[in-house]
Design an enzyme around this catalytic site. Structure first.
Site, PDB file in Angstrom:
ATOM      1  N   ASP A 139     -12.784 -46.979 -11.738  1.00  0.00           N
ATOM      2  CA  ASP A 139     -12.610 -46.066 -10.608  1.00  0.00           C
ATOM      3  C   ASP A 139     -13.078 -44.658 -10.965  1.00  0.00           C
ATOM      4  OD1 ASP A 139     -11.337 -45.295  -7.979  1.00  0.00           O
ATOM      5  OD2 ASP A 139     -10.139 -44.075  -9.349  1.00  0.00           O
TER       6      ASP A 139
ATOM      7  N   GLU B 203     -17.576 -47.774  -9.911  1.00  0.00           N
ATOM      8  CA  GLU B 203     -17.417 -47.141  -8.605  1.00  0.00           C
ATOM      9  C   GLU B 203     -18.136 -45.798  -8.652  1.00  0.00           C
ATOM     10  OE1 GLU B 203     -14.634 -44.938  -5.440  1.00  0.00           O
ATOM     11  OE2 GLU B 203     -14.449 -44.707  -7.607  1.00  0.00           O
TER      12      GLU B 203
END
Length: 616
Positions: free
Chosen positions: A263, A305
């Site tokens: 992330d 991401e």
């Protein structure tokens, strides 16, 4: 060479392949910290030894076929555990439904322990080794992963590596004044250096969480908080942070997680005088994590991401010789797809896809129409400017269109993080509601329902036509509508992303087998497309892919060729029936109808598509 009498042959063999590079990169970052690299290696071996026999067997099989994740029958589904089935045991009970959806890649949204009301949807982790109690525990996660593996399914889990919750043990001890733990974050005695950072570092949420720093009253210091004040940025200049966070990642891998979603990876290295985005050290860290996984758990993939323009996304693949992420999000195509829905003009999408198609075939993208997050309008405005498009005005048009404020628009969305000063709002809503299904249902208008479901189906066909891994957002398989009830929940009302984060309606899901229902119509269409995709080599990720000139700015054309199979896919983004002015010589079959059809001046109904297939 890596030599240790305490390491077994398999571990040593894997480590030897990357030892010199690993040591060089590690010391490039942390040369002033003696002993940290030796600790890093011992940590890797400890996690290798703790890996269960079943997972080691899976590692061996995937080492023999390292491109396993590029299979053209791989289909993903993204879901919140609590929204799909309440908890992890519930997800396990519903694996048959997931398989019925044609899904064999299950992405579970953040489920590690986070403080209620200060979690940012689970992205403020207070304990990387504990599942949120309401969702179950680590044994439940392990059991779910095992059950998925038995069914030939893979499990993806988010790993929040940029920050921790302010409730994490490290943060609590830092707040109490322990310097060792303050050094794991970015603490400053006053606002002098933070103010210098603010001169070059953009704000992520300028309206809901302005600034990149917060005052910590308990410590009487300033702490870096790029996203929200309750999310404290980790200091990867400190090797203890990198070592411990890598071990937290490997801990999840050893619970059976096959894909680690890194992330907010572009943000993890901070340096004064820069934007603190995409710095070279970020790539060093990701490369080290890739090598760590290849040594400990080579069956595991890294999904990056990187929600940015293609020029900043592609470097996260690394190189063929020194790869970083296995998979990256194709975020620009997603945003451009919705732009095309609103404008009915395929020129930007055609331009963007041509860039993607020119990339090396080993680059694997994760493709999607909707996800848990908002739609940001990070389009190629320099390209659009040649058509007289103004960025601010265009963003307003797009947001007005998808909120149903433009004439003839049936879309039903809401703004997220609106900044009227910059004209830079983002957009929320489910695929079905943005396609007009919600408006049609509200008006009980069968003609509008047919039109909106046709558009929804066409967008999914476009998703399945792209190379890479298509991922459905849970509920899209039954055309689930917006959850407008989030406005009444005080813990959700301030975040419009909950509009498309509603719980799966299992009563509606039961209607999937009844083809006269909207749920059945959508479900059967998606299943048919999935079966066609897995049954024809032209959809293989190794296929040659190109833009087909249709001589019509409302119709997108994509060609695919592999192993004597050819596909011409045509998508009408227009409001009216259109003609794709192509002139292909071969005899073709319409894969959706089974009918023979010429690929010459092909007529396509409004918002619909055709898949024309031939063999040589």
């Amino acid at each position: 060479m890596a030599v240790s009498g305490k390491w077994d042959a398999v571990f040593t063999s894997r480590l030897d392949r990357c030892y010199d590079e690993m040591k060089w990169l590690y010391h490039e970052l942390y040369h002033g910290y003696p002993g940290s690299f030796e600790y890093f290696l011992s940590m890797l071996y400890r996690n290798y030894k703790e890996r269960r026999p079943k997972l080691k067997e899976l590692d061996r099989s995937r080492e023999e076929r390292p491109d396993w994740y590029r299979d053209d029958d791989l289909v993903g589904m993204l879901m919140y555990t609590q929204c799909f089935a309440g908890d992890l045991k519930g997800v396990r009970r519903h694996l048959r439904y997931i398989q019925e959806c044609g899904v064999n890649y299950l992405h579970l949204m953040p489920l590690l322990q986070s403080p209620q009301g200060r979690s940012d949807g689970g992205y403020a982790v207070s304990d990387f080794r504990t599942v949120e109690p309401a969702l179950g525990d680590m044994k439940d996660l392990e059991a779910l992963a095992d059950a998925c593996h038995e069914r030939g399914m893979s499990v993806c889990l988010d790993f929040v590596m940029n920050h921790t919750s302010e409730d994490h043990e490290w943060a609590r001890r830092a707040r109490a004044g322990e310097k060792e733990y303050q050094d794991r974050y970015y603490f400053f005695d006053n606002w002098s250096i933070p103010d210098q950072f603010e001169q070059t570092v953009p704000q992520v949420f300028p309206k809901t969480a302005p600034g990149n720093f917060s005052w910590c009253e308990e410590a009487k210091k300033v702490v870096m908080t790029t996203f929200y004040p309750y999310q404290w940025d980790l200091n990867y200049w400190n090797p203890v942070v990198f070592n411990d966070m890598t071990e937290n990642m490997l801990f999840l891998c050893n619970k059976g997680v096959d894909v680690i979603r890194l992330d907010a990876v572009p943000y993890i290295w901070k340096q004064l005088g820069t934007s603190c985005r995409n710095l070279p050290q970020v790539h060093t860290l990701v490369r080290l994590m890739r090598m760590a996984a290849e040594v400990v758990c080579p069956g595991t993939l890294l999904l990056g991401e990187v929600v940015m323009e293609p020029s900043k996304v592609v470097p996260y693949f690394g190189t063929v010789e020194k790869p970083e992420c296995h998979i990256l999000y194709n975020v620009t195509t997603m945003a451009t797809t919705w732009h095309t829905v609103a404008t009915h003009d395929v020129r930007l999408l055609r331009h963007q896809l041509a860039t993607v198609f020119a990339l090396p075939k080993q680059y694997t993208f994760l493709n999607y129409l909707r996800c848990h997050d908002d739609i940001g309008w990070g389009l190629d405005y320099p390209y659009l400017s040649q058509f007289g498009v103004d960025e601010v005005a265009h963003k307003k048009f797009l947001n007005d269109y998808f909120r149903g404020k433009i004439f003839l628009s049936d879309a039903r969305g809401e703004l997220y993080n609106d900044d009227p000063r910059l004209g830079d709002a983002r957009l929320c809503g489910t695929t079905a509601s943005l396609c007009g299904v919600e408006a049609a249902v509200e008006e009980n208008d069968s003609r509008r329902l047919d039109r909106s479901l046709t558009l929804d189906r066409m967008l999914h066909a476009f998703l399945f036509t792209q190379s890479g891994i298509p991922v459905l957002y849970s509920g899209d398989e039954i055309a689930q509508l917006n959850d407008n009830g989030y406005h009444d929940d005080p813990l959700k009302a301030d975040d419009s992303r909950y509009l498309h984060r509603g719980s799966l309606n299992w009563e509606d899901a039961k209607k999937r087998s009844r083809k006269n229902t909207l749920q059945g119509r959508m479900f059967s269409a998606i299943r048919k497309m999935e079966e066609i995709r897995s049954g024809h080599k032209a959809f293989d990720n190794s296929a040659d892919v190109w833009i087909v000139e249709t001589w019509n700015d409302h119709v997108l054309g994509i060609g695919r060729y592999y192993d004597h199979e050819k596909l011409i896919a045509l998508f009408n983004f227009g409001s009216y029936d259109e003609t794709a002015w192509i002139n292909e010589e071969e005899s073709y079959t319409d894969l959706m109808t089974g009918e023979e059809r010429e690929a010459k001046a092909v007529g396509i109904p409004a918002g619909d598509f055709v898949w024309l297939y031939t063999t040589f």
